[in-house]
Motif scaffolding. Structure first.
Motif, PDB file in Angstrom:
ATOM      1  N   VAL A 259       0.633  -1.278   0.261  1.00  0.00           N
ATOM      2  CA  VAL A 259      -0.050   0.225   0.127  1.00  0.00           C
ATOM      3  C   VAL A 259       1.398   0.780   0.111  1.00  0.00           C
ATOM      4  O   VAL A 259       1.837   1.146   0.998  1.00  0.00           O
ATOM      5  CB  VAL A 259      -1.067  -0.029   1.310  1.00  0.00           C
ATOM      6  CG1 VAL A 259      -2.068   1.482   1.179  1.00  0.00           C
ATOM      7  CG2 VAL A 259      -1.655  -0.729   1.197  1.00  0.00           C
ATOM      8  N   LEU A 260       0.598   2.347  -0.993  1.00  0.00           N
ATOM      9  CA  LEU A 260       0.941   3.824  -0.736  1.00  0.00           C
ATOM     10  C   LEU A 260       0.109   4.491  -0.112  1.00  0.00           C
ATOM     11  O   LEU A 260      -0.700   4.948  -0.972  1.00  0.00           O
ATOM     12  CB  LEU A 260       1.748   4.055  -2.382  1.00  0.00           C
ATOM     13  CG  LEU A 260       2.387   5.368  -2.200  1.00  0.00           C
ATOM     14  CD1 LEU A 260       3.539   5.294  -1.302  1.00  0.00           C
ATOM     15  CD2 LEU A 260       2.262   5.672  -4.519  1.00  0.00           C
TER      16      LEU A 260
ATOM     17  N   LYS B 137      -9.280   5.816   4.691  1.00  0.00           N
ATOM     18  CA  LYS B 137     -10.606   6.215   4.030  1.00  0.00           C
ATOM     19  C   LYS B 137     -10.646   5.206   3.379  1.00  0.00           C
ATOM     20  O   LYS B 137     -11.970   5.584   2.954  1.00  0.00           O
ATOM     21  CB  LYS B 137     -10.424   7.992   3.467  1.00  0.00           C
ATOM     22  CG  LYS B 137     -10.198   8.788   4.847  1.00  0.00           C
ATOM     23  CD  LYS B 137     -10.293  10.332   4.406  1.00  0.00           C
ATOM     24  CE  LYS B 137     -10.581  11.514   5.338  1.00  0.00           C
ATOM     25  NZ  LYS B 137     -10.223  12.782   5.300  1.00  0.00           N
ATOM     26  N   ALA B 138     -10.616   5.351   2.058  1.00  0.00           N
ATOM     27  CA  ALA B 138     -10.429   4.614   0.868  1.00  0.00           C
ATOM     28  C   ALA B 138      -9.330   4.372   0.759  1.00  0.00           C
ATOM     29  O   ALA B 138      -7.247   4.185   0.414  1.00  0.00           O
ATOM     30  CB  ALA B 138     -11.002   5.714  -0.299  1.00  0.00           C
ATOM     31  N   LEU B 139      -9.829   2.663  -0.851  1.00  0.00           N
ATOM     32  CA  LEU B 139      -8.217   2.128  -1.091  1.00  0.00           C
ATOM     33  C   LEU B 139      -8.751   2.504  -2.452  1.00  0.00           C
ATOM     34  O   LEU B 139     -10.017   1.771  -3.354  1.00  0.00           O
ATOM     35  CB  LEU B 139      -8.383   0.405  -0.961  1.00  0.00           C
ATOM     36  CG  LEU B 139      -7.744   0.508   0.202  1.00  0.00           C
ATOM     37  CD1 LEU B 139      -8.003  -1.348   0.804  1.00  0.00           C
ATOM     38  CD2 LEU B 139      -6.315   0.786   0.172  1.00  0.00           C
ATOM     39  N   GLU B 140      -7.596   2.307  -3.258  1.00  0.00           N
ATOM     40  CA  GLU B 140      -7.704   2.399  -4.607  1.00  0.00           C
ATOM     41  C   GLU B 140      -6.863   1.330  -5.318  1.00  0.00           C
ATOM     42  O   GLU B 140      -5.452   0.900  -4.807  1.00  0.00           O
ATOM     43  CB  GLU B 140      -6.874   3.711  -5.550  1.00  0.00           C
ATOM     44  CG  GLU B 140      -7.806   4.902  -5.121  1.00  0.00           C
ATOM     45  CD  GLU B 140      -8.945   4.673  -6.774  1.00  0.00           C
ATOM     46  OE1 GLU B 140      -9.131   4.343  -7.988  1.00  0.00           O
ATOM     47  OE2 GLU B 140     -10.037   5.744  -5.903  1.00  0.00           O
ATOM     48  N   TYR B 141      -7.831  -0.251  -5.957  1.00  0.00           N
ATOM     49  CA  TYR B 141      -7.032  -1.000  -6.622  1.00  0.00           C
ATOM     50  C   TYR B 141      -5.615  -0.336  -7.602  1.00  0.00           C
ATOM     51  O   TYR B 141      -6.432  -0.283  -8.556  1.00  0.00           O
ATOM     52  CB  TYR B 141      -8.164  -1.979  -6.866  1.00  0.00           C
ATOM     53  CG  TYR B 141      -7.107  -3.626  -6.691  1.00  0.00           C
ATOM     54  CD1 TYR B 141      -6.635  -4.302  -6.505  1.00  0.00           C
ATOM     55  CD2 TYR B 141      -7.705  -4.336  -7.822  1.00  0.00           C
ATOM     56  CE1 TYR B 141      -5.964  -5.231  -6.505  1.00  0.00           C
ATOM     57  CE2 TYR B 141      -7.150  -5.586  -8.318  1.00  0.00           C
ATOM     58  CZ  TYR B 141      -6.211  -6.466  -7.564  1.00  0.00           C
ATOM     59  OH  TYR B 141      -5.745  -7.228  -7.919  1.00  0.00           O
TER      60      TYR B 141
ATOM     61  N   CYS C 236      -1.110  -7.854  -3.955  1.00  0.00           N
ATOM     62  CA  CYS C 236      -2.262  -6.997  -4.184  1.00  0.00           C
ATOM     63  C   CYS C 236      -1.539  -5.817  -3.810  1.00  0.00           C
ATOM     64  O   CYS C 236      -0.758  -5.352  -2.710  1.00  0.00           O
ATOM     65  CB  CYS C 236      -3.447  -7.205  -3.812  1.00  0.00           C
ATOM     66  SG  CYS C 236      -3.589  -8.906  -4.127  1.00  0.00           S
ATOM     67  N   LEU C 237      -1.800  -4.797  -5.050  1.00  0.00           N
ATOM     68  CA  LEU C 237      -0.729  -3.583  -4.830  1.00  0.00           C
ATOM     69  C   LEU C 237      -2.325  -2.271  -5.109  1.00  0.00           C
ATOM     70  O   LEU C 237      -3.650  -2.741  -5.681  1.00  0.00           O
ATOM     71  CB  LEU C 237      -0.603  -2.957  -6.161  1.00  0.00           C
ATOM     72  CG  LEU C 237       0.824  -4.178  -6.462  1.00  0.00           C
ATOM     73  CD1 LEU C 237       1.604  -3.760  -7.689  1.00  0.00           C
ATOM     74  CD2 LEU C 237       1.603  -3.891  -5.089  1.00  0.00           C
ATOM     75  N   TYR C 238      -2.014  -1.379  -4.347  1.00  0.00           N
ATOM     76  CA  TYR C 238      -3.139  -0.223  -3.358  1.00  0.00           C
ATOM     77  C   TYR C 238      -2.385   0.590  -2.900  1.00  0.00           C
ATOM     78  O   TYR C 238      -1.082   1.030  -2.740  1.00  0.00           O
ATOM     79  CB  TYR C 238      -4.130  -0.673  -1.997  1.00  0.00           C
ATOM     80  CG  TYR C 238      -4.399  -2.199  -1.902  1.00  0.00           C
ATOM     81  CD1 TYR C 238      -5.987  -2.347  -2.972  1.00  0.00           C
ATOM     82  CD2 TYR C 238      -4.536  -3.318  -1.680  1.00  0.00           C
ATOM     83  CE1 TYR C 238      -6.993  -3.062  -2.967  1.00  0.00           C
ATOM     84  CE2 TYR C 238      -4.890  -3.869  -1.790  1.00  0.00           C
ATOM     85  CZ  TYR C 238      -6.190  -4.380  -2.659  1.00  0.00           C
ATOM     86  OH  TYR C 238      -7.047  -5.313  -2.256  1.00  0.00           O
ATOM     87  N   VAL C 239      -3.482   1.572  -3.538  1.00  0.00           N
ATOM     88  CA  VAL C 239      -2.957   3.827  -2.917  1.00  0.00           C
ATOM     89  C   VAL C 239      -3.985   3.852  -2.404  1.00  0.00           C
ATOM     90  O   VAL C 239      -4.967   3.251  -2.396  1.00  0.00           O
ATOM     91  CB  VAL C 239      -2.805   4.806  -4.042  1.00  0.00           C
ATOM     92  CG1 VAL C 239      -2.713   5.858  -4.169  1.00  0.00           C
ATOM     93  CG2 VAL C 239      -1.740   3.978  -4.943  1.00  0.00           C
ATOM     94  N   GLY C 240      -3.400   3.912  -0.885  1.00  0.00           N
ATOM     95  CA  GLY C 240      -4.444   4.259   0.007  1.00  0.00           C
ATOM     96  C   GLY C 240      -5.024   5.659   1.203  1.00  0.00           C
ATOM     97  O   GLY C 240      -3.493   6.546   0.403  1.00  0.00           O
TER      98      GLY C 240
ATOM     99  N   ALA D 123      -4.494  -4.657   4.116  1.00  0.00           N
ATOM    100  CA  ALA D 123      -4.182  -3.570   3.624  1.00  0.00           C
ATOM    101  C   ALA D 123      -4.646  -2.184   4.475  1.00  0.00           C
ATOM    102  O   ALA D 123      -3.674  -1.480   5.232  1.00  0.00           O
ATOM    103  CB  ALA D 123      -4.496  -3.164   2.189  1.00  0.00           C
ATOM    104  N   HIS D 124      -5.669  -1.963   5.394  1.00  0.00           N
ATOM    105  CA  HIS D 124      -6.032  -0.727   6.237  1.00  0.00           C
ATOM    106  C   HIS D 124      -5.369  -1.144   6.959  1.00  0.00           C
ATOM    107  O   HIS D 124      -4.783  -0.786   8.106  1.00  0.00           O
ATOM    108  CB  HIS D 124      -7.281  -1.382   6.902  1.00  0.00           C
ATOM    109  CG  HIS D 124      -8.222  -0.534   5.400  1.00  0.00           C
ATOM    110  ND1 HIS D 124      -8.248   0.744   5.361  1.00  0.00           N
ATOM    111  CD2 HIS D 124      -9.118  -1.098   4.714  1.00  0.00           C
ATOM    112  CE1 HIS D 124      -8.904   1.415   4.641  1.00  0.00           C
ATOM    113  NE2 HIS D 124      -9.756   0.146   3.610  1.00  0.00           N
ATOM    114  N   ARG D 125      -5.026  -2.693   8.029  1.00  0.00           N
ATOM    115  CA  ARG D 125      -4.459  -3.244   9.100  1.00  0.00           C
ATOM    116  C   ARG D 125      -3.046  -2.983   9.063  1.00  0.00           C
ATOM    117  O   ARG D 125      -2.388  -2.378  10.075  1.00  0.00           O
ATOM    118  CB  ARG D 125      -4.670  -4.833   9.074  1.00  0.00           C
ATOM    119  CG  ARG D 125      -3.955  -5.300  10.534  1.00  0.00           C
ATOM    120  CD  ARG D 125      -4.178  -7.001  10.602  1.00  0.00           C
ATOM    121  NE  ARG D 125      -3.549  -7.504   9.545  1.00  0.00           N
ATOM    122  CZ  ARG D 125      -3.006  -7.939   9.522  1.00  0.00           C
ATOM    123  NH1 ARG D 125      -1.486  -7.184   9.917  1.00  0.00           N
ATOM    124  NH2 ARG D 125      -2.316  -8.636   7.851  1.00  0.00           N
ATOM    125  N   GLU D 126      -2.003  -3.118   7.959  1.00  0.00           N
ATOM    126  CA  GLU D 126      -0.466  -3.272   7.619  1.00  0.00           C
ATOM    127  C   GLU D 126      -1.020  -1.641   8.251  1.00  0.00           C
ATOM    128  O   GLU D 126       0.143  -1.390   8.429  1.00  0.00           O
ATOM    129  CB  GLU D 126      -0.288  -3.745   6.802  1.00  0.00           C
ATOM    130  CG  GLU D 126      -0.543  -5.196   6.527  1.00  0.00           C
ATOM    131  CD  GLU D 126       1.246  -5.261   7.165  1.00  0.00           C
ATOM    132  OE1 GLU D 126       1.797  -5.310   7.755  1.00  0.00           O
ATOM    133  OE2 GLU D 126       0.485  -7.199   7.573  1.00  0.00           O
TER     134      GLU D 126
END
Length: 371
Positions: A226-227, A287-291, A307-311, A274-277
């Motif tokens: 997550v970035l 507030k939100a995740l972008e896959y 799995c990659l996310y921008v948070g 993702a939120h936990r890490e």
């Protein structure tokens, strides 16, 4: 031949068959109960324990006709949890009394909790634990049960990753049942990671079966990267920590700046991970995740899938004490303006591939996120 009464997870016949290494159709299996006992969840664990409780009745399965090898395999599977066999009299559904053996926990080893439900356990954990048992029992006679216990959580993480992998379809027309032939499959090593060897053939692009290939793979669970990005302030957050594999390859700079990353725990969704890490490593509530996609990190050598996310969130504070002490993590964070971040990307300052991948994804989608 021996008779055992199972009150916990081994009442789940698919798991019992994995542990025994053969089908249950060779055994006599019937419903039974142990009077004046109850089955309780173990606090902090996913398995139950049995304890004396006047007036209660512990339901279970009476399995008759177990061989000496069956008993050895069962003792191996249960041994790492400090469960041992004791003789008890159980009652069958027909009202007959049968002398059998029951796995009891070592006194004081585990703390009992609420009443345990087999139905709830099967729904949440049945497939994971059953698949994990295949890897665990492959080391029967090779690794002591107390040593195997150290790897149980990691093995369950890999089992969950396998269940997730089975759902990844993109429309590929080839069929592995017809186009892959396995000649030998060996589980060679187990610890936090596993190592497996395989001899196989696969169908080539000209339609013929290729030569037998000897290959090995590092077995890992699935992970998230997550970035964190603040679209209002136009900032990103990166983390730095020491990486032993980078040290082992003789890189003189094993402290890497990375995206937030971590394993997907058994039963956990990638989004929850993702939120936990991000909270664990950076202290940031997203507030939100972008896959940003998902891919195998090194398909030629590892099963690892990321799995990659921008948070999206508010990035205002950094930390020098991120991560979990229980996992030996020592993490600090840095917040960078987007332009400064991309200058470092273009300057080849970063060695973490997920971070670079997310940087380029964010560069393409930044205007949309800011709008």
């Amino acid at each position: 031949m021996s008779d055992l009464f199972f009150y916990g997870t081994l009442r789940h016949v698919p798991l019992l068959e994995r542990v025994l290494g053969h089908g249950a159709d060779t055994l006599k299996v019937s419903d039974a109960a142990l009077a004046d006992h109850s089955v309780r969840a173990v606090q902090g664990e996913i398995f139950p324990m049995i304890q004396p409780e006047t007036g209660s009745s512990a339901d279970g399965l009476l399995v008759q006709g177990l061989s000496d090898v069956d008993l050895e395999r069962l003792a191996y599977y249960e041994g790492g949890f400090d469960y041992g066999l004791q003789n008890r009299m159980v009652t069958t559904r027909e009202g007959a009394f049968v002398q059998s053996q029951v796995f009891f926990p070592e006194p004081g080893k585990w703390v009992p909790g609420e009443e345990w439900s087999l139905t709830d356990w099967v729904e949440g954990w049945g497939d994971i634990v059953t698949l994990a048992a295949e890897e665990e029992m492959a080391y029967f006679g090779r690794i002591a049960p107390e040593v195997m216990l150290r790897s149980t959580r990691a093995i369950q993480t890999r089992a969950w990753a396998k269940l997730l992998a089975r759902k990844r379809r993109t429309g590929e027309p080839r069929d592995i049942d017809k186009d892959v032939i396995v000649h030998r499959h060996k589980r060679a090593y187990v610890d936090y990671f596993g190592m497996e060897e395989i001899d196989l053939q696969h169908r080539q692009h000209d339609g013929t079966m290729g030569p037998v290939l000897h290959r090995a793979s590092l077995l890992q669970g699935s992970a998230v990267a997550v970035l964190p990005y603040d679209p209002v302030r136009d900032r990103v957050l990166i983390v730095e920590q020491f990486r032993p594999p980078v040290f082992l390859i003789d890189d003189p700079e094993p402290w890497l700046w990375e995206a937030v990353a971590g394993m997907i725990d058994p039963g956990e969704t990638p989004e929850h991970a993702a939120h936990r890490e991000v909270m664990e490593e950076a202290g940031v509530s997203l507030k939100a995740l972008e896959y940003a996609g998902g891919a195998y990190s090194s398909g030629g050598s590892s099963t690892g899938y990321m799995c990659l996310y921008v948070g999206l969130g508010d990035l205002t504070e950094t930390t020098t004490t991120g991560g979990l002490a229980s996992e030996g993590e020592d993490i600090r964070t840095e917040i960078l303006p987007f332009e400064a971040f991309m200058e470092r990307v273009d300057g080849n300052d970063f060695k973490d591939l997920p971070l670079l991948t997310l940087a380029h994804w964010l560069a393409r989608h930044r205007d949309r996120l800011r709008a």
